[in-house]
Design a protein around this motif. Structure first.
Motif, PDB file in Angstrom:
ATOM      1  N   ALA A   1      64.548 -32.952  30.929  1.00  0.00           N
ATOM      2  CA  ALA A   1      63.359 -32.250  30.430  1.00  0.00           C
ATOM      3  C   ALA A   1      63.262 -30.866  31.052  1.00  0.00           C
ATOM      4  CB  ALA A   1      62.101 -33.061  30.728  1.00  0.00           C
ATOM      5  N   LEU A   2      63.532 -30.777  32.334  1.00  0.00           N
ATOM      6  CA  LEU A   2      63.474 -29.479  33.007  1.00  0.00           C
ATOM      7  C   LEU A   2      64.591 -28.550  32.541  1.00  0.00           C
ATOM      8  CD1 LEU A   2      62.668 -30.634  36.656  1.00  0.00           C
ATOM      9  CD2 LEU A   2      61.145 -29.431  35.087  1.00  0.00           C
ATOM     10  N   GLY A   3      65.736 -29.137  32.161  1.00  0.00           N
ATOM     11  CA  GLY A   3      66.869 -28.322  31.744  1.00  0.00           C
ATOM     12  C   GLY A   3      66.900 -28.004  30.267  1.00  0.00           C
ATOM     13  N   GLY A   4      65.988 -28.565  29.501  1.00  0.00           N
ATOM     14  CA  GLY A   4      65.939 -28.284  28.066  1.00  0.00           C
ATOM     15  C   GLY A   4      66.764 -29.222  27.220  1.00  0.00           C
ATOM     16  N   GLY A   5      67.398 -30.207  27.836  1.00  0.00           N
ATOM     17  CA  GLY A   5      68.186 -31.162  27.060  1.00  0.00           C
ATOM     18  C   GLY A   5      67.357 -32.274  26.460  1.00  0.00           C
ATOM     19  N   PHE A   6      66.118 -32.388  26.889  1.00  0.00           N
ATOM     20  CA  PHE A   6      65.203 -33.412  26.394  1.00  0.00           C
ATOM     21  C   PHE A   6      63.846 -32.754  26.214  1.00  0.00           C
ATOM     22  CE2 PHE A   6      62.096 -36.858  27.436  1.00  0.00           C
ATOM     23  CZ  PHE A   6      62.362 -37.678  26.350  1.00  0.00           C
ATOM     24  N   ALA A   7      63.167 -33.049  25.135  1.00  0.00           N
ATOM     25  CA  ALA A   7      61.923 -32.350  24.795  1.00  0.00           C
ATOM     26  C   ALA A   7      60.712 -32.849  25.575  1.00  0.00           C
ATOM     27  CB  ALA A   7      61.650 -32.474  23.301  1.00  0.00           C
ATOM     28  N   GLY A   8      60.945 -33.458  26.716  1.00  0.00           N
ATOM     29  CA  GLY A   8      59.835 -33.917  27.542  1.00  0.00           C
ATOM     30  C   GLY A   8      58.940 -34.882  26.785  1.00  0.00           C
ATOM     31  N   CYS A   9      57.652 -34.626  26.818  1.00  0.00           N
ATOM     32  CA  CYS A   9      56.680 -35.515  26.174  1.00  0.00           C
ATOM     33  C   CYS A   9      56.950 -35.681  24.681  1.00  0.00           C
ATOM     34  CB  CYS A   9      55.269 -34.976  26.381  1.00  0.00           C
ATOM     35  SG  CYS A   9      54.878 -34.628  28.112  1.00  0.00           S
TER      36      CYS A   9
ATOM     37  N   PRO B   1      64.720 -40.892  34.869  1.00  0.00           N
ATOM     38  CA  PRO B   1      65.956 -40.308  34.334  1.00  0.00           C
ATOM     39  C   PRO B   1      65.746 -39.230  33.284  1.00  0.00           C
ATOM     40  CG  PRO B   1      65.608 -42.532  33.488  1.00  0.00           C
ATOM     41  CD  PRO B   1      64.605 -42.327  34.563  1.00  0.00           C
ATOM     42  N   HIS B   2      64.548 -39.168  32.685  1.00  0.00           N
ATOM     43  CA  HIS B   2      64.269 -38.124  31.699  1.00  0.00           C
ATOM     44  C   HIS B   2      63.846 -36.807  32.344  1.00  0.00           C
ATOM     45  CE1 HIS B   2      63.359 -41.431  28.501  1.00  0.00           C
ATOM     46  NE2 HIS B   2      64.611 -41.062  28.450  1.00  0.00           N
ATOM     47  N   GLY B   3      63.500 -36.850  33.627  1.00  0.00           N
ATOM     48  CA  GLY B   3      62.949 -35.680  34.291  1.00  0.00           C
ATOM     49  C   GLY B   3      63.884 -34.486  34.316  1.00  0.00           C
ATOM     50  N   ARG B   4      65.113 -34.683  34.795  1.00  0.00           N
ATOM     51  CA  ARG B   4      66.050 -33.565  34.899  1.00  0.00           C
ATOM     52  C   ARG B   4      66.409 -32.990  33.526  1.00  0.00           C
ATOM     53  NH1 ARG B   4      69.067 -31.819  39.048  1.00  0.00           N
ATOM     54  NH2 ARG B   4      68.514 -33.660  40.282  1.00  0.00           N
TER      55      ARG B   4
END
Length: 313
Positions: free
Chosen positions: A155-163, A150-153
């Motif tokens: 992260a790709l869109g910039g709404g979550f800082a990924g790692c 669920p964090h993948g999309r």
């Protein structure tokens, strides 16, 4: 004066010829060449002007063990960084982190230094949408799991800082098994379903780790008693392999896959414990059989002692 290198000349030495082009696109290049800002580093700030050594030479400023300190010459200068609103302390964080420990303590030069994440001449920090891709260059399976969850999309869109949503950039610390739920709670409300999932993940991971520790202790006990434990060690390695895969699944937040791995750990560790318990029972039975023999032996010795005393008198 900076000028383009001739690709034909560089090719014969196996060297790249695009460093200037990369430098022009970097923040350093923009400041120096675009704005004439003398604070920005040029070639000789990172490479010695006359003693030109290859990166694999430990004396080189760009050897893996020297790169962090080379960057720190400017980036640890609080006065200089203060002019640009940039923090300091990255070198200390890096040395204490997983990557720094790998480079400085274990001499593992495959671990990234500054240029592994920022690039050498481009020197650009990754954007929010690029962070997982940069980390994924090395951590391929972890990145794949992240994008499947669920964090993948976001992260790709910039709404979550990924790692960086769970880990720090320069410290690169591993999230402890006991801190998984706390890490989730940093973003999610403690009463939310996401926080509940974090709690569930943590409990299952801790349970699997406890199973491994118990199995390892059981093997140690069997070794002390003289039993061959080759099969049990093989089972423990299989259990540990499954446990390591939990970290990959953990990033996808797939509870079903995680539970399957926990079952694999439990299957192997339960067999180890069963073998240890059976071995302990056999040892106890052997001791019980030996008790009468010891009793008769001691009784015989006592009788002989009394007979010798009588003869002595």
């Amino acid at each position: 004066m900076l000028r383009h290198a001739d690709p034909n000349q560089m090719r014969q030495y196996g060297l790249a010829a695009d460093q200037l082009a990369e430098f022009r696109t970097s923040r350093h290049g923009e400041l120096l060449l675009g704005q004439g800002n003398a604070d920005a580093p040029t070639c000789t700030d990172c490479h010695d002007a006359h003693l030109i050594l290859p990166p694999e030479d430990a004396r080189s400023n760009v050897h893996p063990t020297n790169i962090p300190a080379t960057c720190a010459v400017c980036h640890e200068d609080a006065q200089l960084m203060g002019r640009y609103g940039m923090p300091t302390g990255q070198l200390r964080q890096y040395r204490a982190g997983a990557h720094g420990i790998a480079v400085f303590e274990r001499q593992n030069y495959a671990a990234p230094t500054c240029i592994g994440c920022h690039g050498s001449h481009a020197a650009l920090p990754p954007k929010v949408t690029e962070i997982a891709h940069v980390c994924g260059d090395c951590h391929v399976l972890l990145a794949r799991s992240l994008y499947q969850g669920p964090h993948g999309r976001p992260a790709l869109g910039g709404g979550f800082a990924g790692c960086l949503g769970c880990h720090t950039n320069h410290g690169t610390q591993r999230i402890a098994d006991e801190a998984v739920a706390e890490s989730c709670g940093a973003c999610h409300d403690h009463e939310s379903s996401a926080a509940a999932l974090g709690d569930e993940l943590e409990q299952r991971i801790l349970h699997a780790r406890a199973e491994l520790e118990t199995a390892a202790a059981a093997i140690d006990e069997m070794v002390l008693s003289g039993r061959d434990v080759a099969d049990e060690r093989f089972r423990l390695r299989a259990a540990r392999s499954a446990f390591r895969q939990i970290a990959h699944v953990q990033h996808s937040l797939d509870l079903e896959q995680l539970e399957d791995l926990v079952r694999q750990v439990r299957t192997e560790t339960e067999r180890i414990r069963a073998t240890a318990e059976h071995h302990a029972e056999v040892q106890w039975e052997q001791k019980l059989w030996l008790a009468p023999i010891w009793f008769l032996t001691l009784a015989g010795l006592a009788l002989a002692w009394f007979k010798l005393r009588e003869l002595g008198h």
